[in-house]
Write a protein that holds these residues in place. Structure first.
Motif, mmCIF file in Angstrom:
data_model
loop_
_atom_site.group_PDB
_atom_site.id
_atom_site.type_symbol
_atom_site.label_atom_id
_atom_site.label_comp_id
_atom_site.label_asym_id
_atom_site.label_seq_id
_atom_site.Cartn_x
_atom_site.Cartn_y
_atom_site.Cartn_z
ATOM 1 N N ASP A 122 2.220 -23.921 43.217
ATOM 2 C CA ASP A 122 1.166 -24.541 42.418
ATOM 3 C C ASP A 122 1.517 -25.953 41.976
ATOM 4 O O ASP A 122 0.645 -26.788 41.770
ATOM 5 N N THR A 123 2.816 -26.202 41.830
ATOM 6 C CA THR A 123 3.283 -27.497 41.341
ATOM 7 C C THR A 123 4.104 -28.194 42.398
ATOM 8 O O THR A 123 4.946 -27.567 43.049
ATOM 9 N N ARG A 124 3.854 -29.499 42.584
ATOM 10 C CA ARG A 124 4.646 -30.248 43.553
ATOM 11 C C ARG A 124 6.112 -30.221 43.107
ATOM 12 O O ARG A 124 6.454 -30.684 42.015
ATOM 13 N N PRO A 125 6.986 -29.683 43.939
ATOM 14 C CA PRO A 125 8.377 -29.488 43.517
ATOM 15 C C PRO A 125 9.241 -30.735 43.710
ATOM 16 O O PRO A 125 8.908 -31.632 44.478
ATOM 17 N N ASN A 126 10.349 -30.741 43.015
ATOM 18 C CA ASN A 126 11.392 -31.738 43.212
ATOM 19 C C ASN A 126 12.655 -30.975 43.573
ATOM 20 O O ASN A 126 13.653 -31.006 42.853
ATOM 21 N N ALA A 127 12.558 -30.259 44.683
ATOM 22 C CA ALA A 127 13.568 -29.256 45.009
ATOM 23 C C ALA A 127 14.951 -29.835 45.209
ATOM 24 O O ALA A 127 15.954 -29.275 44.745
ATOM 25 N N GLY A 128 15.045 -30.946 45.916
ATOM 26 C CA GLY A 128 16.354 -31.491 46.231
ATOM 27 C C GLY A 128 17.154 -31.899 45.012
ATOM 28 O O GLY A 128 18.386 -31.896 45.043
ATOM 29 N N ALA A 129 16.456 -32.229 43.916
ATOM 30 C CA ALA A 129 17.144 -32.659 42.700
ATOM 31 C C ALA A 129 17.259 -31.564 41.664
ATOM 32 O O ALA A 129 18.186 -31.566 40.851
ATOM 33 N N ALA A 130 16.319 -30.606 41.674
ATOM 34 C CA ALA A 130 16.247 -29.635 40.587
ATOM 35 C C ALA A 130 16.577 -28.206 40.981
ATOM 36 O O ALA A 130 17.056 -27.427 40.154
ATOM 37 N N ALA A 131 16.326 -27.824 42.219
ATOM 38 C CA ALA A 131 16.449 -26.419 42.604
ATOM 39 C C ALA A 131 17.825 -26.054 43.122
ATOM 40 O O ALA A 131 18.120 -24.874 43.309
ATOM 41 N N LEU A 132 18.674 -27.031 43.364
ATOM 42 C CA LEU A 132 19.984 -26.732 43.942
ATOM 43 C C LEU A 132 21.048 -27.623 43.337
ATOM 44 O O LEU A 132 20.768 -28.681 42.767
ATOM 45 N N THR A 133 22.286 -27.190 43.485
ATOM 46 C CA THR A 133 23.441 -28.015 43.159
ATOM 47 C C THR A 133 24.556 -27.717 44.148
ATOM 48 O O THR A 133 24.758 -26.564 44.540
ATOM 49 N N ASN A 134 25.264 -28.769 44.562
ATOM 50 C CA ASN A 134 26.433 -28.621 45.437
ATOM 51 C C ASN A 134 27.734 -28.818 44.674
ATOM 52 O O ASN A 134 28.809 -28.863 45.281
ATOM 53 N N LYS A 165 7.048 -20.369 39.246
ATOM 54 C CA LYS A 165 6.491 -19.500 38.209
ATOM 55 C C LYS A 165 7.254 -19.616 36.889
ATOM 56 O O LYS A 165 6.992 -18.873 35.944
ATOM 57 N N GLY A 166 8.238 -20.508 36.851
ATOM 58 C CA GLY A 166 8.944 -20.767 35.601
ATOM 59 C C GLY A 166 10.352 -20.244 35.501
ATOM 60 O O GLY A 166 11.009 -20.429 34.473
ATOM 61 N N ALA A 167 10.852 -19.571 36.527
ATOM 62 C CA ALA A 167 12.209 -19.026 36.477
ATOM 63 C C ALA A 167 13.239 -20.140 36.393
ATOM 64 O O ALA A 167 13.173 -21.124 37.137
ATOM 65 N N GLN A 168 14.214 -19.975 35.500
ATOM 66 C CA GLN A 168 15.270 -20.975 35.309
ATOM 67 C C GLN A 168 16.472 -20.635 36.199
ATOM 68 O O GLN A 168 17.570 -20.344 35.733
ATOM 69 N N LEU A 169 16.224 -20.675 37.497
ATOM 70 C CA LEU A 169 17.236 -20.301 38.482
ATOM 71 C C LEU A 169 17.566 -21.495 39.368
ATOM 72 O O LEU A 169 16.728 -22.365 39.588
ATOM 73 N N VAL A 170 18.781 -21.484 39.914
ATOM 74 C CA VAL A 170 19.216 -22.601 40.752
ATOM 75 C C VAL A 170 20.098 -22.076 41.875
ATOM 76 O O VAL A 170 20.858 -21.114 41.691
ATOM 77 N N ALA A 171 19.989 -22.695 43.045
ATOM 78 C CA ALA A 171 20.839 -22.345 44.175
ATOM 79 C C ALA A 171 22.180 -23.057 44.036
ATOM 80 O O ALA A 171 22.222 -24.276 43.853
#
Length: 338
Positions: free
Chosen positions: A318-330, A104-110
């Protein structure tokens, strides 16, 4: 899973621009100035938070130069909203909730994982009637009305070869266990195996617990640490200090579950000590990666990609995600780099 932990008491009584940098030990020790971290829990304090309270009592965060202000949300939907609004700094939340918020557009990251695997489970107090998901045919299953729980149920039934229209899904809100106890439903999907499951077992209820990852749902990190991308960029050293101090708290809990549970209960005296210890002991394995070479908090990008793709395929995103690269950081974990 969003849930109301308060119902557990009732049941028991009734029955990332992200800077690429590795571990910088000098930045995780206290300096001349203490920095505040406003942390919001996913809901009421409970055994899943044992490492936090063990670390607070021992002084792990203070030693890292952090003053952690622990806040409890008014409802489970609040943490990510307040994080996006800049009202808090870090939130404990859930992988699916983060992916939905980002969609939904939130600029959040794990920035780290607390629970490495799903805690959400399929649960029944009719273990002789429901031995496997195949036995759900003709049964009524209660959920909290959360869309991705309905998707879990669809996936489980499809994997088991059970026609979707042969199972009645009933929304019972967060009254999952009461709905089973009253026989309103034959099973529930949404209760945590390490919390409600442990309580039912301690109450000597004949309960069968089936974990999501064993019946077709892609594995995911149930509990995660989330921060706003701007906060990560501006205060990355404090994020690193916080995550690594938290890891020390969970390591202490693994080394001495009783002492860590005592710290949790001292900070939250409404918790039953016996239940809290049993739940902590049951939960400890999921607080750490199975691969012992990985540090506390590690998030597997490929697993995030698989789960996010599943969410997209289920119409939850709604949008195909790129979660492994964009939604998290280790990058803020011990020994890791961006």
């Amino acid at each position: 899973m969003k849930r109301a932990f308060a119902t557990l008491v009732t049941v028991t009584a009734a029955a990332l621009t992200l800077a690429a940098c590795g571990e910088k030990k000098e930045q995780t020790t206290a300096g001349s100035e203490t920095r505040q971290i406003r942390l919001m829990l996913d809901y009421l304090p409970n055994p899943d938070h044992v490492g936090l309270y063990a670390g607070l009592e021992k002084g792990d965060f203070a030693d890292a130069g952090l003053d952690v202000d622990v806040q409890v949300p008014s409802d489970p939907a609040a943490p990510l909203k307040l994080l996006e609004a800049g009202k808090i700094d870090i939130a404990i939340s859930y992988e699916p909730e983060l992916l939905i918020a980002r969609d939904k557009g939130a600029q959040l990251v794990a920035v780290g994982a607390i629970a490495q695997t799903p805690l959400t489970s399929l649960m029944t107090l009719k273990p002789r009637e429901v031995r496997t998901p195949a036995d759900l045919r003709g049964k009524r299953v209660g959920t909290a009305g959360i869309p991705y729980q309905s998707a879990y149920l669809r996936t489980i039934l499809d994997t088991a070869g059970v026609p979707l229209d042969s199972v009645k899904e009933t929304s019972v809100g967060f009254n999952l266990v009461p709905a089973m106890l009253s026989r309103r439903v034959d099973a529930t999907l949404g209760a945590f195996w390490n919390v409600e499951g442990v309580q039912l077992q301690r109450a000597r209820r004949d309960v069968r617990i089936i974990r999501m990852e064993d019946v077709g749902v892609p594995t995911y990190n149930e509990l995660i640490l989330v921060a706003h991308k701007d906060f990560v960029g501006e205060r990355g050293d404090d994020v690193r200090a916080f995550v690594q101090a938290l890891g020390r708290g969970y390591a202490d809990a693994r080394a001495d579950p009783q002492a860590a549970t005592d710290a949790l209960v001292r900070a939250n005296p409404d918790l039953d000590p016996g239940f809290a210890l049993a739940s902590v002991r049951a939960s400890l394995p999921v607080f750490f990666p199975q691969d012992e070479s990985k540090p506390f908090g590690f998030q597997e990008p490929r697993a995030w990609d698989r789960y996010a793709q599943w969410m997209f395929d289920q119409g939850l995103l709604d949008t195909r995600p790129n979660a492994g690269a964009a939604a998290l950081t280790n990058e803020f974990l011990a020994g890791q780099s961006g």
